[in-house]
Design an enzyme around this catalytic site. Structure first.
Site, short mmCIF file in Angstrom:
data_model
loop_
_atom_site.label_atom_id
_atom_site.label_comp_id
_atom_site.label_asym_id
_atom_site.label_seq_id
_atom_site.Cartn_x
_atom_site.Cartn_y
_atom_site.Cartn_z
CG LEU B 10 -4.58 -4.97 18.38
CD1 LEU B 10 -3.07 -5.05 18.15
CD2 LEU B 10 -4.95 -3.62 18.99
CB CYS B 12 -13.26 -4.73 14.31
SG CYS B 12 -14.66 -5.44 15.17
CB THR B 14 -15.33 -11.66 8.64
OG1 THR B 14 -14.89 -10.99 7.46
CG2 THR B 14 -16.62 -12.39 8.37
CB SER B 17 -17.75 -7.77 13.52
OG SER B 17 -17.70 -8.63 12.41
CB VAL B 34 -13.31 -16.00 32.60
CG1 VAL B 34 -12.08 -15.24 33.07
CG2 VAL B 34 -13.25 -16.24 31.10
CD GLU B 127 -6.55 -24.56 18.30
OE1 GLU B 127 -6.22 -25.00 17.19
OE2 GLU B 127 -6.26 -25.11 19.37
N GLY B 132 -8.79 -22.97 11.26
CA GLY B 132 -9.95 -22.25 11.78
C GLY B 132 -10.49 -22.77 13.09
CD GLU B 188 -9.15 -13.49 -0.57
OE1 GLU B 188 -9.41 -12.33 -0.93
OE2 GLU B 188 -9.42 -13.93 0.56
CE LYS B 203 -4.19 -21.66 7.32
NZ LYS B 203 -5.32 -21.82 6.36
#
Lengths: 431, 431
Positions: B10, B12, B14, B17, B34, B127, B132, B188, B203
């Protein structure tokens, strides 16, 4: 709440007794986290009569029998290969999960242990084996499981870091500093496992195996200790704003044709004083990880000691116990990439060479020629005038380690070179 | 190899992609890790026609329908609360695992989401929501599961860290530096979420909840931003060999009678330049953790950006996919400790107060009296002579924040105090 998870503890020294203490004191809290009580089923020690501080009814001298009894998880804190290897294989084959901090065993027989775990579906956790309390193996194994790790480089031995930090700040020599470290309890009476790099090499093997999904044993790791480092090496580093650290370095080496291999090595290196690892002093550990997507990461903390190591053991024990209660298991070991280990001679490194040379024209030309013959490219040269000699420092670009070694050997034979003062590899800066 | 694990993506942008790129390019490698291929079942974006770079047959504008379709894991990278909350609850209730980096949603509705996950046995991993690329939540949740975390303190917002680092090195003021940060793309156009501390507070709520097994929401976090910091604050810090950072601080506060509570707060603090967090510059993140047994730990890395955040998302996705294949699930959220959140006024802090005072005898006595009245103990005083005024700096011991605030207010009203130049909390050193 589910039935208790029954734990066998093998060995009860500094770390083990801290594990026991916390299992008893924090039992309610741990039960809430696991979803079931953790019950100590037994503690195997060599001489039960020497442990009046432990609950006597739990003690046994027969570790083998304890492992075979009705326990769910075996926590091993004895160390060494035999007879521990047999006990842990028995446990895993019977589907009992194993938590261990045994780096010697893992770095030699890790593949055998993880195959046994996979065959029975048991867990094999060993966070305490590398960098004590620092959560490192779980992040490598799980958090970075979707990334491509390029490099793991770190200070994983506190004793040598203590000695090198002290040499750096006092300017004292190696022998003298080792004595001081022994006196303060930072070095063992027989310091070889630490100062000759065996301990770090075992850890490098474990790190390289996890990071590159390949099998790397301690014997695959190129190993040089710190016994050869003297005050002039430290001084040479300082001149260039560098410091000397014993690092475990695990790299994914990608050849021009795209084929990959793993380089795993432990040796002293000069790193810039501005590097994250340079500021790690005393008995602390720190590991720097470079991954394709994540970029640079660093993990820092206490690498040894009873309580810190017990933290890592208990984290693994809670994970293994949770898996018992909830079903499922932790991620399997994966060696699917099966990358070959690159010999040290073919591993790209950079050298920092300090020479005491004759002070006459043409010296640099002769020396530069020796580098050229071995196809080693020079990154920087610094000449310092002294009364009658010129001290010359050369830093190379990346070249195969064997070519660098051969160059240094040839230079040592030149008439114009009075003495090769210091030779050390350089890491942590752009080439 | 098992059947493919089907993933719905859900959003897409930065990060998304980069996730798609790696899922496609590294598909073999990821499948090996996996134990089954990871298959992208669909990608929901607002305007499918605006994404010519993505595989067209996977695109849909209907996220709700994609979530309801035959998928095993939902990766959410849209952000914000509605309508995402509904989609993720639907997914979890239907037993689909969720991977998200949505800190706003988690810090407000984390409990609801984890209850839904627990009820159906699905995984909920996030995570990427904090710091990040740095593996932080998994270590807190799993590696330290057998330990008692006392404190989590860190730089978790890159924009404010960039601004404060720049102010520290240039001596420039806040407004000017913010302009520069905006110009360079570090801030921003509307910087409020960052500079007013909302991002860091979300956070902090997530970190406090995990670290202390309690429920802490963003609204529980005391929040002060950096807009009030000026060049004189930075200069005052420098005088004492400190630097200013915006920190998220989560502490277990143990009262004298043993009762525990949680303090969660975001505000600027002065820390010693020798502190591990002081050297963290630019847009990097670093989080310092103190646990009872493990001692001090630090985690460092990139806190934002497409590739680093994708690394965290993919690590979670591999874990969720592995659990699908192997059975079992990751550790549940646990809020069993249910510690109350301590109001900021009752949280023990230390203040660093710089005053411009009249240069006459008795000034210090008057000011010291104001501290004494509020039962605040002074740790250090420094007076600097200037031409006509004396600049006075006072650093306190730990005291309830409300008492410190009241003291400063009273001091500001004294005749002998010309100006309260700077007031800031101090962390990271012995009191």
């Amino acid at each position: 709440m589910s039935d208790p998870v029954r734990v066998a503890l093998l060995g009860c020294g500094t770390v083990g007794s801290e594990v026991v203490r916390r299992l008893i004191e924090d039992s309610e809290e741990l039960a809430a986290r696991v979803g079931a009580p953790i019950e100590i089923a037994g503690i195997a020690v060599r001489r039960p009569d020497k442990h009046p501080e432990l609950p006597q009814h739990l003690l046994t001298a027969d570790a083998g029998e304890l492992v075979e009894s009705d326990v769910d998880v075996v926590v091993e804190l004895i160390g060494g290969i035999d007879p521990v290897r047999g006990w842990l294989l028995t446990a895993l084959r019977k589907g009992k999960s194993v938590v261990t901090g045994n780096k010697a065993l893992l770095s030699e027989y890790g593949a055998e242990l993880s195959e046994a775990a996979d065959a029975s579906g048991a867990d094999l956790y060993y966070e305490a084996a590398v960098a004590g309390a620092i959560p490192l193996l779980r992040p490598l194994r799980e958090s970075l499981a979707g990334d491509r790790i390029m490099r793991v480089m770190g200070i994983v031995n506190g004793t040598t870091n203590f000695i090198l930090s002290a040499m750096d700040s006092t300017g004292a020599g190696y022998a003298e500093t080792l004595d001081e470290a022994t006196r303060l309890g930072y070095a063992e009476a027989d310091p070889s496992a630490d100062v000759d790099g065996y301990d770090a090499a075992a850890k490098a093997a474990i790190l390289a195996s996890l990071a590159f999904h390949s099998r790397v044993t301690a014997a695959d790791v190129h190993r040089e200790g710190i016994a050869g480092i003297n005050a002039s090496d430290i001084a040479a580093a300082k001149l260039f704003n560098r410091t000397v650290k014993l690092l475990a370095i695990c790299e994914r080496v990608v050849a021009d044709d795209g084929t990959e291999s793993v380089s795993a090595r432990v040796h002293p290196v000069m790193i810039p004083r501005s590097h994250q690892l340079a500021g790690v002093g005393g008995a602390f550990n720190a590991v720097y990880v470079e991954a394709e997507a994540a970029g640079e990461l660093m993990f820092y903390g206490q690498g040894a000691g009873g309580a810190p190591t017990a933290s890592a053991v208990l984290g693994d024990l809670v994970a293994a116990a949770r898996n018992r209660v909830a079903g499922g298991r932790g991620p399997r070991e994966s060696a699917h990439a099966a990358l070959p280990v690159r010999p040290m001679g073919q591993t790209p490194t950079r050298y920092h060479v300090s020479l005491d040379v004759a002070d006459r024209p043409g010296v640099l030309a002769q020396i530069a020629q020796a580098f050229a013959v071995h196809d080693v490219s020079i990154a920087a040269v610094r000449q310092r005038d002294r009364l009658s000699t010129a001290s010359l420092v050369i830093v190379t670009h990346l070249a195969p380690d064997a070519a660098l070694r051969a160059t240094v050997e040839q230079i040592g034979k030149l008439d114009v070179v009075r003495e090769v003062v210091s030779v050390m590899r350089v890491e942590g800066e752009d080439s």
